[in-house]
Design a protein around this motif. Structure first.
Motif, PDB file in Angstrom:
ATOM      1  N   THR A  98     -22.924   5.549 -55.704  1.00  0.00           N
ATOM      2  CA  THR A  98     -23.273   5.123 -57.072  1.00  0.00           C
ATOM      3  C   THR A  98     -22.595   6.023 -58.114  1.00  0.00           C
ATOM      4  N   GLY A 117     -24.711  -6.906 -62.032  1.00  0.00           N
ATOM      5  CA  GLY A 117     -23.272  -7.070 -62.260  1.00  0.00           C
ATOM      6  C   GLY A 117     -22.579  -5.849 -62.849  1.00  0.00           C
ATOM      7  N   MET A 119     -26.362  -6.880 -47.949  1.00  0.00           N
ATOM      8  CA  MET A 119     -25.162  -6.934 -48.794  1.00  0.00           C
ATOM      9  C   MET A 119     -24.054  -6.080 -48.178  1.00  0.00           C
ATOM     10  N   VAL A 138     -27.921   6.056 -43.710  1.00  0.00           N
ATOM     11  CA  VAL A 138     -29.350   5.803 -43.499  1.00  0.00           C
ATOM     12  C   VAL A 138     -29.900   5.322 -44.835  1.00  0.00           C
ATOM     13  N   GLN A 139     -30.355   4.077 -44.846  1.00  0.00           N
ATOM     14  CA  GLN A 139     -30.806   3.487 -46.113  1.00  0.00           C
ATOM     15  C   GLN A 139     -32.032   4.231 -46.652  1.00  0.00           C
TER      16      GLN A 139
HETATM   17  N1  LIG Z   1     -28.437   5.354 -48.240  1.00  0.00           N
HETATM   18  C1  LIG Z   1     -28.487   4.873 -49.477  1.00  0.00           C
HETATM   19  N2  LIG Z   1     -29.621   4.386 -49.964  1.00  0.00           N
HETATM   20  C2  LIG Z   1     -29.657   3.905 -51.229  1.00  0.00           C
HETATM   21  C3  LIG Z   1     -28.495   3.907 -52.049  1.00  0.00           C
HETATM   22  C4  LIG Z   1     -27.307   4.443 -51.507  1.00  0.00           C
HETATM   23  O1  LIG Z   1     -26.235   4.512 -52.182  1.00  0.00           O
HETATM   24  N3  LIG Z   1     -27.342   4.903 -50.218  1.00  0.00           N
HETATM   25  N4  LIG Z   1     -28.511   3.320 -53.300  1.00  0.00           N
HETATM   26  C5  LIG Z   1     -29.625   2.484 -53.686  1.00  0.00           C
HETATM   27  C6  LIG Z   1     -29.546   1.043 -53.296  1.00  0.00           C
HETATM   28  N5  LIG Z   1     -28.216   0.442 -53.103  1.00  0.00           N
HETATM   29  C7  LIG Z   1     -27.521   0.756 -51.987  1.00  0.00           C
HETATM   30  O2  LIG Z   1     -28.018   1.145 -50.983  1.00  0.00           O
HETATM   31  C8  LIG Z   1     -27.743  -0.625 -53.938  1.00  0.00           C
HETATM   32  C9  LIG Z   1     -28.397  -0.992 -55.072  1.00  0.00           C
HETATM   33  C10 LIG Z   1     -27.963  -2.113 -55.817  1.00  0.00           C
HETATM   34  C11 LIG Z   1     -26.854  -2.827 -55.429  1.00  0.00           C
HETATM   35  C12 LIG Z   1     -26.392  -4.054 -56.143  1.00  0.00           C
HETATM   36  O3  LIG Z   1     -25.306  -4.538 -55.893  1.00  0.00           O
HETATM   37  N6  LIG Z   1     -27.207  -4.617 -57.027  1.00  0.00           N
HETATM   38  C13 LIG Z   1     -26.905  -5.862 -57.684  1.00  0.00           C
HETATM   39  C14 LIG Z   1     -28.153  -6.705 -57.666  1.00  0.00           C
HETATM   40  C15 LIG Z   1     -28.551  -7.120 -56.287  1.00  0.00           C
HETATM   41  C16 LIG Z   1     -29.975  -7.597 -56.172  1.00  0.00           C
HETATM   42  O4  LIG Z   1     -30.863  -6.740 -56.078  1.00  0.00           O
HETATM   43  O5  LIG Z   1     -30.188  -8.789 -56.185  1.00  0.00           O
HETATM   44  C17 LIG Z   1     -26.446  -5.615 -59.110  1.00  0.00           C
HETATM   45  O6  LIG Z   1     -26.872  -4.629 -59.709  1.00  0.00           O
HETATM   46  O7  LIG Z   1     -25.686  -6.459 -59.597  1.00  0.00           O
HETATM   47  C18 LIG Z   1     -26.187  -2.425 -54.309  1.00  0.00           C
HETATM   48  C19 LIG Z   1     -26.622  -1.337 -53.570  1.00  0.00           C
HETATM   49  C20 LIG Z   1     -30.917   3.036 -53.112  1.00  0.00           C
HETATM   50  N7  LIG Z   1     -30.804   3.388 -51.737  1.00  0.00           N
END
Ligand SMILES: Nc1nc2c(c(=O)[nH]1)N[C@@H](CN(C=O)c1ccc(C(=O)N[C@@H](CCC(=O)O)C(=O)O)cc1)CN2
Length: 282
Positions: free
Chosen positions: A141, A259, A52, A96-97
Motif C-alpha cells: 500500500t 478505484g 482479488m 499472510v493476510q
Molecule cells: N498481508 C496483508 N494484509 C493486508 C494488506 C496487505 O497489504 N497485506 N492490506 C489490506 C487489505 N488489502 C490487501 O490485502 C487490500 C485492500 C483493498 C484493496 C482494493 O483493491 N480495494 C478496492 C475495493 C475492493 C472491495 O473491497 O470491493 C478499491 O479500493 O478500489 C486491495 C487489497 C489489509 N490487509
C-alpha cells in the motif's frame, strides 16, 4: 498538471500490463513467479482481498497458491506452514493476510517469513531497509501510494507531506517513503493536539486512520493532493477516510474510494512477487 482524480484503477492496470510482459520473458527462462497467500479464518473483507490477489495472479501468469486455515488454528501450525513455504523453491513470495485472529502473535508470524520472500514488506528487515533507503521489498500500500503519485506527475520533493495515521502497515512506512522522496514529513495521529491545524499545512495529505469520512474540507489546504487509504463498507458501496465530495472541491488532486489506493496495493504486491522471481532467472 495531473488529473484531479488520481486513477489508481487505471495506473494499476498499466503496471499489470508491464508485469505481464516481464512474466512472459521470465517464463522463457523457465521461471514462473509463485505467490503463496495464507488466509486464517473467514473474515469477509480478507476473503475478498485474497480472492482479488488470486485472480490477479491468474491473469498475469503468476502461480497462486492459496492456503486457508481455520480461525482457531494454532500459532505453531501457522508458523510451520510459513516454514514449509520458506523452503519451497517454487514460491517466490509469501503473504499472510492481515488481520490475524487475536490468539496469534502477528509479529512472530511476520518475522518468520524469509526476508527474501517477504513480498508484503512487513518483515523487520524489510522495514529497516526502508529506513536506510536500501533495496528491498516495500509494503504494497505505501509503495502503491508513491507509485500512483509519481505516475500522476505529482512532485514530492520539497513538499509538505502530512500522514494521518501511524499504523505499521501504512502510516509509518508511507511516511518513510515520502521522506526518501525528499518530502518534509509530519505524522499526525489520535494523540496529536490539533489534528486539523496539522493537516491544513499539507501539500500532500495521506489519510490512513480507519475512520469513515473523518477528514472534511475544513481540514484541507486549498490545492492539496489528498490520498485516501480508508475503505469502509456502507449500504450503497464503499467510503474512505475522506469526505470525498466536499474535499474534492478543495483539492488539486484526490484518490477515490473505490478505484484509488486499493488497486495499487494489488499491483505492487504483484510487482514485488515478480521482483523476487527475477532473482531466480539470473
Ligand atoms: N498481508 C496483508 N494484509 C493486508 C494488506 C496487505 O497489504 N497485506 N492490506 C489490506 C487489505 N488489502 C490487501 O490485502 C487490500 C485492500 C483493498 C484493496 C482494493 O483493491 N480495494 C478496492 C475495493 C475492493 C472491495 O473491497 O470491493 C478499491 O479500493 O478500489 C486491495 C487489497 C489489509 N490487509
Amino acid at each position: 498538471m495531473q488529473d484531479k482524480i488520481l486513477d489508481g484503477k487505471g495506473v494499476s492496470a498499466k503496471i499489470k500490463e508491464e508485469l505481464a510482459e516481464e512474466i512472459k520473458e521470465l517464463q522463457k527462462k523457465n521461471v514462473t513467479p509463485g505467490l503463496a497467500v495464507v488466509l486464517v479464518g473467514e473474515d469477509p473483507a480478507s476473503q475478498v482481498y485474497v480472492n482479488m490477489k488470486e485472480k490477479t495472479c491468474n491473469a498475469l501468469g503468476i502461480v497462486s497458491r492459496k492456503h486457508v486455515l481455520p480461525e482457531d488454528v494454532s500459532e505453531e501450525k501457522l508458523l510451520s506452514m510459513v516454514d514449509d513455504l520458506n523452503n519451497d523453491p517454487e514460491i517466490d513470495g509469501i503473504l499472510v493476510q492481515l488481520p490475524l485472529p487475536g490468539h496469534i502473535d502477528e509479529n512472530k508470524v511476520l518475522d518468520r517469513i524469509k526476508v527474501e520472500k517477504d513480498v508484503d514488506g512487513f518483515h523487520p528487515e524489510s522495514i529497516g531497509r526502508v529506513v536506510l533507503a536500501q533495496d528491498g521489498f516495500r509494503a504494497a500500500t505505501p509503495a502503491g501510494i508513491i507509485e500512483l503519485l509519481k505516475r500522476s506527475n505529482v512532485t514530492l520533493e520539497g513538499k509538505e507531506a502530512v500522514v494521518l495515521g501511524r499504523s505499521n502497515i501504512v502510516g509509518k512506512p508511507v511516511a518513510l517513503l515520502l521522506l526518501n522522496e525528499n518530502a518534509t514529513v509530519t505524522v499526525a495521529h489520535s494523540r496529536t493536539k490539533d489534528i486539523a491545524e496539522v493537516t491544513r499545512r499539507a501539500d500532500i495529505l495521506v489519510v490512513a486512520v480507519g475512520r469513515k469520512e473523518m477528514v472534511t474540507a475544513d481540514m484541507v489546504k486549498q490545492g492539496a493532493v489528498v490520498v485516501d487509504v480508508g475503505i469502509h463498507r456502507v449500504e450503497d458501496g464503499l467510503k474512505g477516510d475522506v469526505a470525498f465530495e466536499e474535499v474534492k472541491e478543495k483539492a488539486s488532486a484526490i484518490t477515490p474510494v473505490p478505484g484509488g489506493v486499493g488497486p495499487m496495493t494489488i499491483a505492487m504486491l504483484m510487482s514485488n512477487t515478480v521482483k523476487s522471481a527475477r532473482k531466480r532467472a539470473i
